[in-house]
Design an enzyme around this catalytic site. Structure first.
Site, short mmCIF file in Angstrom:
data_model
loop_
_atom_site.label_atom_id
_atom_site.label_comp_id
_atom_site.label_asym_id
_atom_site.label_seq_id
_atom_site.Cartn_x
_atom_site.Cartn_y
_atom_site.Cartn_z
N SER A 73 37.04 40.87 34.54
CA SER A 73 36.70 40.01 36.31
C SER A 73 35.40 39.85 36.63
O SER A 73 34.61 39.81 35.55
CB SER A 73 37.47 41.21 37.40
N ASN A 74 34.81 39.21 38.15
CA ASN A 74 33.38 39.54 38.16
C ASN A 74 33.08 40.74 39.81
O ASN A 74 34.24 41.18 40.15
CB ASN A 74 32.83 38.25 38.23
N PRO A 75 31.98 40.62 40.14
CA PRO A 75 31.75 41.45 40.43
C PRO A 75 31.70 40.57 42.23
O PRO A 75 30.61 41.26 43.16
CB PRO A 75 30.00 42.01 40.63
N ALA A 91 36.09 33.69 43.39
CA ALA A 91 34.75 33.45 41.91
C ALA A 91 36.61 33.55 41.18
O ALA A 91 36.64 34.84 40.48
CB ALA A 91 34.38 34.34 42.17
#
Ligand code: CTP
Length: 395
Positions: free
Chosen positions: A206-208, A273
């Site tokens: 995933s991403n933040p 995102a």
């Protein structure tokens, strides 16, 4: 600056009234307060005067020989009256047009907009007489914010529907009622947050992304009168009121939710995102760590925005680009490749506007290559600015 009169009724939630004033002021409103006699059993005149910067309108002030006609003065000053907390008695007096205390006199004198934030025991809220008063006020154009469900005042009381909304939610409702509806009749789809691509039931790529930019866009479009759907990946942010919220996990699930609704919308803003890669295989069970190294095979996720761009028709499409280098060139290339009307470039490696921040900096790029840099501002301010630009494209 729009002017909000906060009337505080005599319920236990009146302890939150100074915080309501603060949130309204933070949202940019001029605020004055009115306190019913019973409200002052729960909160103080000094607290309300201090946070609002104005004397509090009370029963005593109404009947002081000052030569002012306070109920008329307040009704003419206010653009909106928020009654928070509103008791069953406050609702009943207003519904009956009884101008017998200062609050009901202000309402009878004719404030342009009234928003009620009821707070009472669930049994009282469900009472047919109270509900009949709510219906009467609604039929006169009054709006209601809440009540919410949750714990109740009073030791041993069972939770239920009757809690006053929290101060930040009340400020959001006020803002909604005071915003010009320049997106009325428009249907808007916004995506937000990250996606999660699972390796097994407990691990994912995933991403933040926090989702804050997309949520700010959804709220701004709702306030401006659009019918809004928010398709969001996992985030801790609560559902905004008045928005259809679809919570998804993976890029594929986000694609499905967006594609299913695409034919019905006029504008899509892809602020999510979306993960570009997912593990080729998702294990059904958690894998134990064996060996010192592990190779992970990844495959591409669907490019949602590119798919929408290919079937765009008359819709307006806005993308986001997140770059660490060569921003404008790379963003313009994405805009062209995905057939977009605008692309917003942001820089996640800038510590001031990194993932999760409340503020952002955007570079907005048009198909012609015309580029505008918008300096640091709250995500909400940037959302409204972006919608101003989109509105011109939509006309
Ligand atoms: N996007 C999408 N589907 C994906 C990846 C991205 O719809 N699988 C959308 C994003 O929501 C964003 C825009 O496309 O609005 C640009 O995303 P970005 O990841 O910056 O660009 P990519 O096209 O993925 O290019 P690259 O990874 O090569 O930088």
């Amino acid at each position: 600056m729009a002017r909000v009169l906060l009337a505080v009724g005599g319920g236990a939630a009146a302890i939150k009234a100074p915080l309501v004033v603060r949130r309204l002021r933070e949202a940019g409103f001029a605020v004055r307060t009115l306190a019913t006699e019973r409200a002052l059993a729960f909160t103080t005149e000094l607290a309300l005067a201090t946070v609002s910067g104005h004397p509090v309108a009370t029963e005593a002030a109404w009947f002081s020989p000052s030569g002012r006609v306070l109920h008329l003065e307040l009704a003419r000053w206010a653009d909106l009256l928020l009654v928070a907390p509103a008791t069953a008695a406050d609702l009943a007096r207003a519904a009956a047009g009884l101008a017998e205390d200062l609050l009901s006199a202000v309402i009878t004198a004719g404030v342009p907009r009234v928003v009620w934030a009821p707070a009472m025991n669930p049994g009282m809220w469900a009472d047919p007489a109270v509900q009949a008063n709510v219906d009467r006020l609604r039929s006169r154009g009054h709006a209601f914010a809440g009540p919410a469900s949750g714990p109740m005042a009073g030791v041993g009381e069972t939770p239920g529907t009757g809690r006053m909304l929290e101060p930040d939610e009340l400020a959001e409702h006020v803002r909604y009622h005071l915003t010009t509806k320049d997106f009325a009749g428009k249907r808007v789809l916004v995506t937000a947050g990250p996606t999660r691509e699972h390796l097994d039931p407990v691990r994912f790529l995933s991403n933040p992304s926090s989702g804050k930019m997309g949520f700010a866009l959804a709220r701004a479009a709702r306030d401006r009168g659009a019918r809004v759907t928010l398709v969001t990946g996992p985030t801790v942010l609560p559902d905004p009121f008045g928005v259809e919220v679809v919570r998804v996990e993976s890029a594929e699930a986000m694609r499905q939710a967006v594609v299913d609704r695409f034919s019905e919308v006029d504008l899509v803003i892809m602020a999510a995102a979306v993960a570009d890669w997912r593990p080729a295989e998702r294990k059904a069970e958690k894998e134990a760590k064996l060996g010192e190294e592990k190779l992970l095979r990844l495959v591409r996720t669907p490019d949602i925005l590119a798919e929408l761009g290919a079937a765009k028709g008359s819709r307006v499409l806005v993308g986001f680009a997140m770059e660490t280098h060569a921003g404008p060139e790379r963003a313009l290339e994405k805009l062209k490749r995905k057939n977009l009307d605008l692309i917003c470039l942001n820089y996640p490696t800038d510590p001031e506007t990194a993932f999760g921040a409340d503020e952002n900096r955007l570079v907005v790029i048009e198909p012609s290559g015309r580029t505008e840099a918008w300096g640091k501002a709250s995500k909400r301010e940037l959302a409204d600015r972006l919608l101003d630009r989109v509105r011109h494209i939509m006309q």
